[in-house]
Enzyme design. Structure first.
Site, PDB file in Angstrom:
ATOM      1  CE  LYS A 129     -10.818  -3.680  -8.127  1.00 12.98           C
ATOM      2  NZ  LYS A 129      -9.649  -3.577  -7.217  1.00 12.98           N
ATOM      3  CB  SER A 184      -8.087  -0.262  -8.594  1.00 11.28           C
ATOM      4  OG  SER A 184      -8.010  -1.462  -7.873  1.00 11.28           O
ATOM      5  CB  SER A 208      -7.277  -1.551  -4.778  1.00  9.10           C
ATOM      6  OG  SER A 208      -6.521  -0.950  -5.789  1.00  9.10           O
TER       7      SER A 208
END
Ligand code: GLN
Length: 456
Positions: free
Chosen positions: A64, A139, A163
């Site tokens: 990420k 996310s 997330s």
């Protein structure tokens, strides 16, 4: 889908070249913000020469883009960090590299990890791996989608309130949010320091177990890390499992409820007992979360002032204007909303009424979990109230967007391990995940349970 073992003992350069080709072929999903191609190929050649060895030698993965890593910028999907080149790597990335894994790119996310759809990325949303009209979740949407599309066998994410689990559920892969403190947060852009955790996406529980085993452990650079307790395990027999009734209400999508009940049947068939349990405090979890987390966000984002850190605006004539313009240009709307809510609940006069009160109710939530774990080994419920929603569907209504987090935030507030396992599909073919939550440090047992169900 491929597994980690499919990449081991293969030509590492070929693994990397093929993964990058798959990434480019799937550009339309916008799951990746950048590729680390040059560095990845150098590392692959070092693996092929036998200079780098380990349990993940030559295995490509994605992180990420809020993890500091070499080979590409670390943007946290924000204009604030658009040109930021990391001077160091996150401990989690270092540990994987020490085992020979090769990072091929950085995944899209909601800017600064604020969101549950990846639509808050300053660089545009990621599309769902199963239906391009739906959100990827967030996310860590990009990390979930690169795993689901089989671009790489695993990817890293951060989970502050869901997330990892929510996008895992939306894209049909396993997502692991460990006990708070299991994996070092060093070198990951901070969101809310009291619930930030580092975990992974993988195609099955066995692979997730290997990645967590490698990443877990004490790190002098993160004083909240726990001594390494993660020991891969086999499932215990005759577990006592509680199905949280409060997560199976009429507001929950019928397909989601059915898939959860089907998974419960699998657990029963494996010899575990499943009872319905009540968690009345769960209905306050979202309210606590959206006070405590913005408070911590407002504090953690204070450093991006355009002077010490982050984007600096052009053409300001006073210091106040420089701060204002830099922060205005660098943050997306959702970042600003959280900074404002956080500053409000921490301000004199409101601190007692909101922040302090939320922390007290948070303690009650922790107590209620502890009480349930006196009688139950594992708690189960859906990961999300609905399958992936439509792109743009919740954008104008922040409360509706926040409601999607209702099932994942309780474990975050209590620091508990929670995993989302793919458990079925909706009538329209969208993946649905089921969440398993355990007591602190039961991470390996949760994965062992998921492994045993996968095998069955
Ligand atoms: N969707 C949640 C939020 O917006 C979770 C975010 C996260 O875990 N980073 O706060």
């Amino acid at each position: 889908m491929t597994k980690i073992s499919d990449y081991i003992s293969k030509n590492a350069r070929q693994n990397v070249v093929e993964a990058i080709k798959r990434a480019n072929d799937n550009n339309e999903y916008h799951a990746l913000l950048s590729l680390t191609e040059e560095r990845a190929l150098e590392r692959a050649d070092a693996v092929d020469r036998g200079e780098i060895t380990g349990r993940l030698a030559g295995v490509p993965f994605v992180v990420k883009d809020n993890f500091l890593a070499f080979g590409a910028p670390t943007t946290a999907a924000s204009r604030m960090l658009e040109n930021f080149k990391a001077p160091l790597q996150a401990t989690a990335v270092e540990k994987l590299e020490a085992e020979g894994a090769i990072c091929i790119g950085k995944a899209n996310l909601d800017a600064f990890a604020h969101g549950g759809s990846t639509e808050n990325s300053a660089f545009g949303p990621t599309l769902n791996a199963y239906d391009k009209t739906k959100v990827a979740g967030g996310s860590s949407g990009g990390s979930a989608v690169v795993t689901a599309l089989d671009i790489v066998p695993f990817a890293l994410g951060s989970d502050t309130g869901g997330s990892i689990r929510q996008p895992a559920s939306f894209n049909g892969v396993i997502g692991v949010k460990p006990t708070y403190g299991t994996v070092s947060r060093y070198g990951v852009v901070a969101m809310a320091s009291s619930t930030d955790t580092i975990g992974c996406f993988a195609t099955d529980a066995e692979d997730a177990e290997l990645i967590m085993d490698i990443m877990a452990g004490k790190d002098d650079k993160d004083m909240t890390t726990l001594p390494d307790f993660f020991k891969p395990a086999e499932a215990k027999s005759g577990l006592k499992i509680g199905l949280i009734k409060d997560t199976m209400t009429d507001d929950v999508d019928p397909d989601v409820k059915q898939v959860t009940l089907d998974y419960v049947e699998l657990l029963k068939a494996a010899g575990h007992t499943v009872d319905e349990v009540e968690m009345p405090i769960a209905k306050y979890a979202l309210a606590i979360y959206y006070i405590v987390v913005p408070a911590e966000v407002s504090s953690n984002l204070a450093r991006y002032d355009g002077i010490r850190y982050g984007h600096r605006a052009e053409g300001a004539s006073t210091l106040a204007e420089l701060y204002g313009k830099s922060r205005d240009e660098g943050f997306v709307t959702e970042n600003k909303r959280r900074i404002m809510i956080g500053s409000y609940v921490l301000s004199s006069g409101f601190f007692d009424a909101y922040y302090l009160q939320a922390q007290k109710v948070r303690t009650l939530l922790v107590n209620e979990f502890n009480k349930l774990f006196e009688d139950y080994d594992v708690l189960i419920g859906p990961t999300t109230p609905t399958p992936a929603f439509g792109l743009g569907e919740n954008v104008a209504d922040p409360i509706k967007m926040y409601l999607a987090d209702i099932m994942t935030v309780p474990a975050s507030l209590a620091g508990l391990p929670a995993i989302s396992v793919p458990a079925g599909k909706s009538t329209s073919g969208l993946p649905i995940g089921v969440q398993l939550v355990g007591p602190r440090r039961s991470d390996a047992e949760l994965l062992a349970l998921a492994k045993s169900v996968e095998k069955a």
